[in-house]
Design a protein around this motif. Sequence first.
Motif, PDB file in Angstrom:
ATOM      1  N   VAL A 162       0.858  -1.179   0.000  1.00 37.46           N
ATOM      2  CA  VAL A 162       0.000   0.000   0.000  1.00 37.46           C
ATOM      3  C   VAL A 162       0.903   1.240   0.000  1.00 37.46           C
ATOM      4  N   VAL A 163       0.594   2.227  -0.865  1.00 34.73           N
ATOM      5  CA  VAL A 163       1.525   3.347  -1.009  1.00 34.73           C
ATOM      6  C   VAL A 163       0.818   4.705  -0.911  1.00 34.73           C
ATOM      7  N   CYS A 164       1.505   5.672  -0.316  1.00 36.69           N
ATOM      8  CA  CYS A 164       1.164   7.089  -0.294  1.00 36.69           C
ATOM      9  C   CYS A 164      -0.159   7.367   0.426  1.00 36.69           C
ATOM     10  N   HIS A 165      -1.209   7.806  -0.279  1.00 34.52           N
ATOM     11  CA  HIS A 165      -2.499   8.055   0.360  1.00 34.52           C
ATOM     12  C   HIS A 165      -3.363   6.796   0.447  1.00 34.52           C
TER      13      HIS A 165
ATOM     14  N   GLY B 164       2.998   6.187   5.217  1.00 31.04           N
ATOM     15  CA  GLY B 164       2.056   6.735   4.250  1.00 31.04           C
ATOM     16  C   GLY B 164       2.370   8.212   4.092  1.00 31.04           C
ATOM     17  N   PHE B 165       1.555   8.904   3.329  1.00 35.59           N
ATOM     18  CA  PHE B 165       1.777  10.332   3.082  1.00 35.59           C
ATOM     19  C   PHE B 165       1.702  11.078   4.407  1.00 35.59           C
TER      20      PHE B 165
ATOM     21  N   TRP C  67      -9.352  15.708   7.285  1.00 39.19           N
ATOM     22  CA  TRP C  67      -8.503  14.916   8.188  1.00 39.19           C
ATOM     23  C   TRP C  67      -7.192  14.621   7.481  1.00 39.19           C
ATOM     24  N   LEU C  68      -6.188  14.322   8.295  1.00 38.05           N
ATOM     25  CA  LEU C  68      -4.869  14.030   7.758  1.00 38.05           C
ATOM     26  C   LEU C  68      -4.555  12.549   7.950  1.00 38.05           C
ATOM     27  N   LEU C  69      -3.992  11.947   6.924  1.00 38.50           N
ATOM     28  CA  LEU C  69      -3.776  10.507   6.910  1.00 38.50           C
ATOM     29  C   LEU C  69      -2.891  10.043   8.063  1.00 38.50           C
ATOM     30  N   GLN C  70      -1.784  10.704   8.283  1.00 36.76           N
ATOM     31  CA  GLN C  70      -0.873  10.282   9.341  1.00 36.76           C
ATOM     32  C   GLN C  70      -1.593  10.265  10.696  1.00 36.76           C
TER      33      GLN C  70
ATOM     34  N   ARG D 122      -4.776   9.922  11.339  1.00 33.46           N
ATOM     35  CA  ARG D 122      -5.799   8.877  11.418  1.00 33.46           C
ATOM     36  C   ARG D 122      -5.183   7.485  11.550  1.00 33.46           C
ATOM     37  N   LEU D 123      -4.045   7.263  10.913  1.00 30.66           N
ATOM     38  CA  LEU D 123      -3.386   5.968  11.035  1.00 30.66           C
ATOM     39  C   LEU D 123      -2.833   5.760  12.442  1.00 30.66           C
ATOM     40  N   VAL D 124      -2.317   6.819  13.023  1.00 31.82           N
ATOM     41  CA  VAL D 124      -1.855   6.738  14.408  1.00 31.82           C
ATOM     42  C   VAL D 124      -3.034   6.437  15.336  1.00 31.82           C
ATOM     43  N   ALA D 125      -4.164   7.120  15.112  1.00 33.54           N
ATOM     44  CA  ALA D 125      -5.359   6.887  15.920  1.00 33.54           C
ATOM     45  C   ALA D 125      -5.876   5.462  15.748  1.00 33.54           C
ATOM     46  N   LEU D 126      -5.636   4.871  14.579  1.00 38.37           N
ATOM     47  CA  LEU D 126      -6.049   3.492  14.319  1.00 38.37           C
ATOM     48  C   LEU D 126      -5.245   2.499  15.143  1.00 38.37           C
TER      49      LEU D 126
END
Length: 231
Positions: free
Chosen positions: A137-140, A164-165, A181-184, A186-190
Amino acid sequence: MARILFVMTGSDHWTLTDGTRHPTGFWAEEFLAPYKAFTAAGHEVTVATPGGVVPPVDKGSLAPEANGGQEGADAAAAAIEAAPELRSPAALEQVAASDYDAVFYPGGHGPMEDLAVSGDSARVLTDALASGRPLAVVCHAPAALLATEGAEGGSPFAGYRLTGFTNAEETQAGLADKAPWLLQDRLVALGARFEEGEPWQPNVVTDRNLVTGQNPASSEPLAREVLARLG
């Protein structure tokens, strides 16, 4: 010969905080670099999108400044046009990760709009992760991982090292202050263990069968990692 599933966005826009639609789609390099690497190695690529729609390319990714000049931009546009898999994608609702030897998600802002909330994509991701086969999986595109969170919280990707981005890259690209929202974040929150590299520089993070790339420049090294795993 391996069979590789490309799960791609079907959205040509990303809805910003104020409700305006930012034109987007998939990022050309993030499709082309892995596609060329995989097909040159003799592997078969199948593209799937929500509803089986033809995936739209982000016009910005075909600009000269994104391709090292006009010649590179023309070559990228011609390569996209020449890829038959893009013209007749499968419906994501009807594909199974178990039918493929590897699963790959190209980015672009498009996945922030549709794959981030797609239950069908979440099913493919969860099954691919559990299979032990390469999942790249890449970028966004890691936005798609957000859809794997259950109703009561928790995701199979929690605890995984990935990238990720980044917030810094989104800020430098000029969209951070307009983004819902920002990807970084949300991934941390995940619950993912996000590993941030230098902006715009290749950064590939591997954890078990999950292979993630930070940005467009990470697409080619990510593809090499997948090829090494396919043998």
